[in-house]
Design a protein around this motif. Structure first.
Motif, PDB file in Angstrom:
ATOM      1  N   ILE A 357      -7.870  19.411  37.149  1.00 16.28           N
ATOM      2  CA  ILE A 357      -7.336  18.159  37.667  1.00 16.28           C
ATOM      3  C   ILE A 357      -5.851  17.984  37.336  1.00 16.28           C
ATOM      4  N   SER A 385      -5.449  14.204  38.620  1.00 10.49           N
ATOM      5  CA  SER A 385      -6.380  13.627  39.588  1.00 10.49           C
ATOM      6  C   SER A 385      -7.412  12.801  38.828  1.00 10.49           C
ATOM      7  N   LEU A 386      -7.281  11.481  38.938  1.00  9.52           N
ATOM      8  CA  LEU A 386      -8.195  10.595  38.238  1.00  9.52           C
ATOM      9  C   LEU A 386      -9.584  10.616  38.857  1.00  9.52           C
ATOM     10  N   THR A 387      -9.633  10.736  40.194  1.00  8.30           N
ATOM     11  CA  THR A 387     -10.875  10.920  40.945  1.00  8.30           C
ATOM     12  C   THR A 387     -10.575  11.878  42.079  1.00  8.30           C
ATOM     13  N   ASP A 388     -11.559  12.124  42.935  1.00  5.97           N
ATOM     14  CA  ASP A 388     -11.329  13.004  44.075  1.00  5.97           C
ATOM     15  C   ASP A 388     -10.305  12.427  45.046  1.00  5.97           C
ATOM     16  N   SER A 389     -10.086  11.124  45.011  1.00  4.19           N
ATOM     17  CA  SER A 389      -9.196  10.489  45.979  1.00  4.19           C
ATOM     18  C   SER A 389      -8.006   9.785  45.338  1.00  4.19           C
ATOM     19  N   LEU A 390      -7.838   9.908  44.018  1.00  9.26           N
ATOM     20  CA  LEU A 390      -6.798   9.149  43.322  1.00  9.26           C
ATOM     21  C   LEU A 390      -6.017  10.065  42.393  1.00  9.26           C
ATOM     22  N   GLN A 391      -4.682   9.996  42.474  1.00  9.99           N
ATOM     23  CA  GLN A 391      -3.821  10.844  41.651  1.00  9.99           C
ATOM     24  C   GLN A 391      -2.727  10.007  40.997  1.00  9.99           C
ATOM     25  N   GLY A 432      -3.424   7.400  46.652  1.00  9.55           N
ATOM     26  CA  GLY A 432      -4.814   7.521  47.049  1.00  9.55           C
ATOM     27  C   GLY A 432      -4.961   8.057  48.467  1.00  9.55           C
ATOM     28  N   HIS A 434      -8.147   8.387  51.266  1.00 19.77           N
ATOM     29  CA  HIS A 434      -9.522   7.970  51.508  1.00 19.77           C
ATOM     30  C   HIS A 434      -9.879   8.207  52.972  1.00 19.77           C
TER      31      HIS A 434
END
Length: 605
Positions: A357, A385-391, A432, A434
């Motif tokens: 990540i 990358s905090l999540t799959d859609s957030l950096q 993000g 999405h």
């Protein structure tokens, strides 16, 4: 003055919850300019906007400045309409703090420090990348505010594919272009020509010759390449634009200008993980200036460059770049400069990495300037990358700008003892991506030391001096998506470009910088028909450093439509400045009012 009923800031705040240039938010997009490589690794750590050929045609922009002002944190100053002297700033920095490249070739006058973006032919442009924030660790001088790289049209293999366009519009605006691209075997090519003429407007009513200030332009572009069986690739590019610009200077004046770029590139891989890129290039910026029929001045500037870059794959997701740049700036002029030539040697290294990540970018560069000695700049960027859609991303970079020949040697103004300008930039971003769209928030702070300004020494004498310090703080908001059948994109920039000099004007805003910038684009396709609209809004600014000459805020609305007769043929229509807003970006220089354009395009698929 004709204005929309709401202020620019109010409109921006109402709409900022919605939109932005989607091109700037794709976390996996491949951006060359941000890292000087073809790798997508860590390219998204920079704040980048990409304008593709399809966007250029959809937006129906008449010049490059019209395109660039739609980008977050980009401000344009224009002296009275099409083809007139213009400057561009990124994130509140000076116009000569923006490095401009064409196909990797550094352009811009070595006397004034500005790149003649107003003279670039729109129909020869394939793609534009705008990188916001310092990039001196890769490019050396001039990249304090950011980098703009313009890629010209490139051919492709296969049968010849011709293209053409014809435009007519208000104020005798007439433009045409034609070209062909294709290839055979391992070779490819693109050849294009274009022309433009317009009657223009009376840029300074009541302050000179009371007539319209026209503009004419003729350009050609050739790009070709060949790939050998052993993997060696060689390509070359030639772009040449000749323009004639009428303007008011007490009475009718005219400037005949030439912009040229030439480049030869070679790429090969001595070993599997090692790629070498070589470039030899030249750019020229020339102008002959007249008052009426009387010759007044000539400025011919040239930049010769050689680049050697090595990209080495250390491991999956990790690339080391080592490079060397050699630049020679020269001026030949009717004005007597005490020195007309200087060289700069630059050595740079960059390490791009990605693991899990985490992403990172480390850069370091050392420049040896013939006039100003050694200067070292660096850059560090990190993303997670905090999540799959957030950096989440953050960066720190230093940059510098060498003085121009005018600032050093122009008779009666130049000062050979002035120092280079330097900066420190801090940035934090959250992005993000999405299913419903993309968004980004970037916060930045740029501290610029030893800003070069024109100082009044008394008795009508002005001298270039290091007198200013500036701190520019800001936030960029971007959002884009597809809702209810519409493609919507917008950006809002709120910035504080503050003068922190200990001398005069401390605490005032830097001249000609708006505190608020806003853009909104909406487009939709109904079968063969496409429709769209754009809003551009800017807050109030000051025309001078003392903040006594006010330039009011403004907003303009454009409408556009197009109809596809077939996959190859279409007709386009555009109305710019729909409400005929009266505004200035430089005091006493009027901007173009409402105008209409009709274009027919052909592209063989």
């Amino acid at each position: 003055m004709k204005m929309l009923p709401r202020t620019p800031l109010a409109l921006a705040l109402m709409a900022s919850a919605c939109f932005s240039h989607a091109q700037s938010l794709h976390l996996d997009s491949q951006v060359v300019t941000a890292t000087r490589t073809n790798q997508s690794i860590a390219a998204n750590l920079a704040a980048v906007t990409v304008i593709e050929r399809a966007d250029i045609e959809r937006l129906q922009a008449t010049d490059a400045l019209d395109l660039l002002r739609r980008t977050p944190s980009v401000s344009i100053v224009n002296n009275g309409g099409p083809g007139k002297s213009s400057s561009i700033g990124i994130r509140g920095t000076n116009s000569d703090h923006v490095l401009v490249l064409i196909d990797g070739v550094r352009i811009g006058s070595v006397t004034s420090g500005n790149a003649a973006l107003q003279n670039l032919p729109m129909e020869q442009i394939e793609r534009i990348e705008i990188v916001r924030g310092p990039r001196s660790s890769l490019y050396g001088s001039e990249a304090i505010g950011g980098v703009i790289q313009i890629f010209t049209r490139q051919g492709s293999k296969g049968d010849p594919k011709p293209w053409a366009s014809v435009t007519t519009g208000s104020r005798n605006h007439n433009a045409g272009s034609a070209g062909v691209s294709g290839g055979f075997g391992n070779a490819w090519y693109n050849l294009g020509v274009s022309s433009l003429s317009t009657r223009g407007i009376d840029a300074r009513p009541g302050r000179g010759d009371p007539d319209n200030d026209g503009y004419r332009e003729l350009s050609a572009n050739l790009k070709a390449g060949y790939r050998f069986a052993n993997g060696l690739e060689i390509d070359g590019q030639v772009l040449e634009t000749h323009s004639s610009n009428d303007f008011d200077s007490g009475f009718k004046a005219n400037s005949d200008s030439v912009l040229k770029t030439h480049a030869l590139n070679a790429r090969f891989a001595p070993l599997d993980p090692w790629r070498v890129t070589l470039q030899a290039a030249r750019s020229e910026d020339k102008s002959d200036n007249f008052n009426g029929s009387t010759f007044t001045s000539r400025f011919d500037t040239r930049r010769d460059s050689f680049g050697w870059q090595n990209d080495i794959d250390l491991a999956p997701g990790q690339v080391l770049t080592l490079g060397y740049d050699h630049l020679i700036d020269e001026v030949s002029s009717s004005t007597d400069y005490s020195k007309g030539r200087r060289t700069n040697k630059g050595y740079y290294a960059q390490y791009l990495g990605q693991r899990g990540i985490h992403e990172w970018q480390l850069g370091l560069r050392h420049d040896d300037n013939q006039q100003h000695g050694d200067h070292t700049t660096g850059n560090i960027g990190y993303g997670i990358s905090l999540t799959d859609s957030l950096q989440l991303v953050g960066s720190y970079g230093t940059a510098f700008k060498a003085p121009t020949f005018n600032q050093l040697y122009f008779p009666g103004f130049g000062n050979p003892d002035i120092k280079e300008e330097t900066s420190r930039n801090y940035e934090l971003g959250l992005r993000g991506q999405h299913d419903w769209g993309t968004w980004a928030v970037n916060v930045f702070r740029n501290e610029v030391e030893d800003l070069i300004a024109s100082v009044n020494m008394g008795g009508g004498i002005w001298l270039a001096e290091n007198v200013d310090k500036a701190v520019i703080k800001g936030i960029e908001l971007e959002l884009a998506g597809h809702w209810w059948g519409w493609d919507v994109a917008s950006n809002l920039t709120l910035q504080d470009p503050s003068n922190r000099s200990k001398r005069a004007n401390q605490g005032d805003l830097l001249a000609r910088r708006a505190e608020q910038l806003f853009n909104l684009d909406v487009d939709r396709r109904f079968g063969r028909v496409g429709v769209g609209a754009s809003l551009h809004a800017e807050g109030r600014r000051w025309d001078n450093a003392a903040n006594t000459t006010d330039l009011h805020g403004y907003n303009t609305v454009d409408l556009r439509a197009e109809y596809w007769f077939s996959h190859q043929w279409r007709v386009q229509a555009r109305i710019s400045n729909l409400f005929d807003t009266d505004y200035e970006t430089a005091a006493s220089y009027q901007q173009q009012g409402r105008a209409g354009y009709l274009t027919v395009r052909y592209q063989m698929l």
